[in-house]
Design an enzyme around this catalytic site. Structure first.
Site, PDB file in Angstrom:
ATOM      1  N   GLU A 147       0.807  -1.227   0.000  1.00  0.00           N
ATOM      2  CA  GLU A 147       0.000   0.000   0.000  1.00  0.00           C
ATOM      3  C   GLU A 147       0.842   1.280   0.000  1.00  0.00           C
ATOM      4  OE1 GLU A 147      -2.926  -0.321   3.117  1.00  0.00           O
ATOM      5  OE2 GLU A 147      -3.903  -2.025   2.147  1.00  0.00           O
ATOM      6  N   GLU A 262      -5.438 -10.726  -1.669  1.00  0.00           N
ATOM      7  CA  GLU A 262      -6.282 -10.557  -0.468  1.00  0.00           C
ATOM      8  C   GLU A 262      -7.761 -10.584  -0.846  1.00  0.00           C
ATOM      9  OE1 GLU A 262      -5.100  -7.227   2.001  1.00  0.00           O
ATOM     10  OE2 GLU A 262      -2.982  -7.530   1.559  1.00  0.00           O
TER      11      GLU A 262
HETATM   12  C1  XIL Z   1      -6.009  -6.649   8.198  1.00  0.00           C
HETATM   13  C2  XIL Z   1      -6.249  -7.922   9.003  1.00  0.00           C
HETATM   14  O1  XIL Z   1      -7.095  -8.757   8.279  1.00  0.00           O
HETATM   15  C3  XIL Z   1      -6.836  -7.601  10.353  1.00  0.00           C
HETATM   16  O2  XIL Z   1      -6.906  -8.784  11.148  1.00  0.00           O
HETATM   17  C4  XIL Z   1      -5.988  -6.555  11.068  1.00  0.00           C
HETATM   18  O3  XIL Z   1      -6.612  -6.184  12.268  1.00  0.00           O
HETATM   19  C5  XIL Z   1      -5.778  -5.337  10.188  1.00  0.00           C
HETATM   20  O4  XIL Z   1      -5.222  -5.746   8.942  1.00  0.00           O
HETATM   21  N1  XIL Z   1      -4.885  -4.641   3.605  1.00  0.00           N
HETATM   22  C6  XIL Z   1      -3.806  -5.379   4.033  1.00  0.00           C
HETATM   23  C7  XIL Z   1      -3.971  -6.328   5.159  1.00  0.00           C
HETATM   24  O5  XIL Z   1      -2.743  -5.355   3.388  1.00  0.00           O
HETATM   25  O6  XIL Z   1      -2.774  -6.501   5.898  1.00  0.00           O
HETATM   26  C8  XIL Z   1      -5.100  -5.919   6.089  1.00  0.00           C
HETATM   27  O7  XIL Z   1      -5.293  -6.975   7.039  1.00  0.00           O
HETATM   28  C9  XIL Z   1      -6.364  -5.665   5.291  1.00  0.00           C
HETATM   29  C10 XIL Z   1      -6.150  -4.570   4.282  1.00  0.00           C
END
Ligand code: XIL
Length: 351
Positions: A147, A262
């Site tokens: 990100e 994701e």
């Molecule tokens: C999220 C997790 O799923 C949660 O458990 C945590 O509290 C916060 O992070 N983008 C990303 C991930 O790259 O690392 C994030 O994961 C969701 C959004």
């Protein structure tokens, strides 16, 4: 007569009309499938572990390789959670993705107080050296930078305002990739980011920024192998298939591979009825994967969790009616939903 594709879609409970507009699928090799795993649930719920074993070729520690988890003390590392997930994957002959070496979020309090360029560079390089070295030969792929692109690059420039960008400028990306490559020259190194799938100006700009970051790394001879597309898909928005296909062609021209890192469906604005929501989610995932795979075969497809029982979407995108989110391929009882049939179609390969 039904084509194989229509039959699969029907079996998945999808309306053929909903995905029929997608490009015809050519014969395609299987694509590795995986999921992120959350350590608390992993430890507590045997069904969660079983589901990871049954459904996944790849496991991604969801939070345990983030700075927040590894570096609560500045002077030491806590690898307990990550080690547990890495050992689980190894014992099941599953591959691992490492998430993530650099991110502006999930930082321990001390890291937010870094104040000079030299200090930030020293900490960043030191962190990547230790983490990548520990998992060398075990974690084959790293989300090196997560990100880095501003949500809307038209407002304030290409890069997200993070501690790394503030102290190191755009070079933070190069430093991270260069260090990871130096420590594990065999690792696949990925730039990971979100919001590449819609048809709007901000998304178009995000794609351009991603391409320019990748081009710059390539021009400088810094290894970068893939773009990770998070693909947190909004259930109430449509997939920009032509835009995605052009993006895939542009990435191919740069010789950068793609992977979906994701995947889940943000269903906060979809109708309450569960079956309707599940069908819409499956159809959206199908449209998205078809758009990507019609041009580039992704190296992997990874969902951000497996079962609706445990998902970040509940907290981050809560529904107004209070109903539980249904973003993932298994329901709260670990039963496969229509989305799983779509994913299996890619996992098996199709002809
Ligand atoms: C999220 C997790 O799923 C949660 O458990 C945590 O509290 C916060 O992070 N983008 C990303 C991930 O790259 O690392 C994030 O994961 C969701 C959004």
């Amino acid at each position: 007569m039904m084509t194989r594709r229509q039959a699969l879609a029907a079996a998945a409970g999808l309306s053929v009309a909903g995905i029929g507009a997608c490009p015809a699928m050519a014969a395609r090799a299987p694509i590795a499938f995986g999921s992120a795993a959350e350590i608390g649930v992993f430890r507590d719920d045997p069904r969660y572990r079983e589901a990871l074993k049954t459904h996944c070729d790849i496991v991604v520690p969801m939070n345990d390789l983030k700075w927040e988890a590894l570096r609560h003390e500045r002077a030491s590392f806590d690898f307990s959670g990550a080690d547990e997930l890495v050992a689980f994957a190894a014992s099941n002959k599953q591959a691992l993705r490492g998430h993530t070496l650099l991110w502006g979020e999930a930082l321990p309090p001390w890291a937010k107080t870094l104040s000079t360029r030299a200090e930030a560079e020293r900490e960043l390089i030191g962190h990547i050296e230790v983490v990548v070295d520990r998992y060398k030969g075990k974690i084959a792929t790293w989300d090196v930078v997560n990100e880095a692109i501003r949500f809307d690059p038209r407002e304030g420039g290409p890069f997200r305002d993070t501690i790394w960008q503030r102290l190191l400028g755009p070079e933070h990306i190069e430093i991270a990739f260069r260090t990871a490559a130096r420590i594990d020259p065999k690792a696949r190194l990925v730039l990971n980011d979100f919001s590449f799938e819609e048809a709007d100006g901000g998304t178009a700009e995000r794609r351009k920024v991603a391409l320019s970051i990748l081009r710059r790394l390539k021009d400088k001879g810094i290894p970068v192998h893939g773009l990770g597309m998070q693909a947190h898909l909004y259930g109430d928005k449509t997939i920009d298939s032509p835009g995605i296909q052009q993006f895939m062609r542009d990435l191919a021209a740069l010789e950068v591979e793609v992977e979906i890192t994701e995947l889940d469906v943000i269903d906060w604005k979809l109708p309450a009825d569960a079956a309707t929501r599940d069908r819409a989610a499956a159809s959206l995932v199908s449209a998205y994967l078809d758009a990507v795979a019609s041009v580039r075969q992704p190296k992997a497809i990874v969902t951000w969790g497996l079962s609706d029982r445990h998902t970040w979407i509940d907290e981050t995108f809560p529904r107004k009616d209070g109903a539980k989110a249904r973003p993932l391929p298994l329901d709260v009882d670990y039963k496969p939903k229509p989305m799983m049939s779509v994913l299996n179609r890619y996992r098996r390969g199709a002809s």
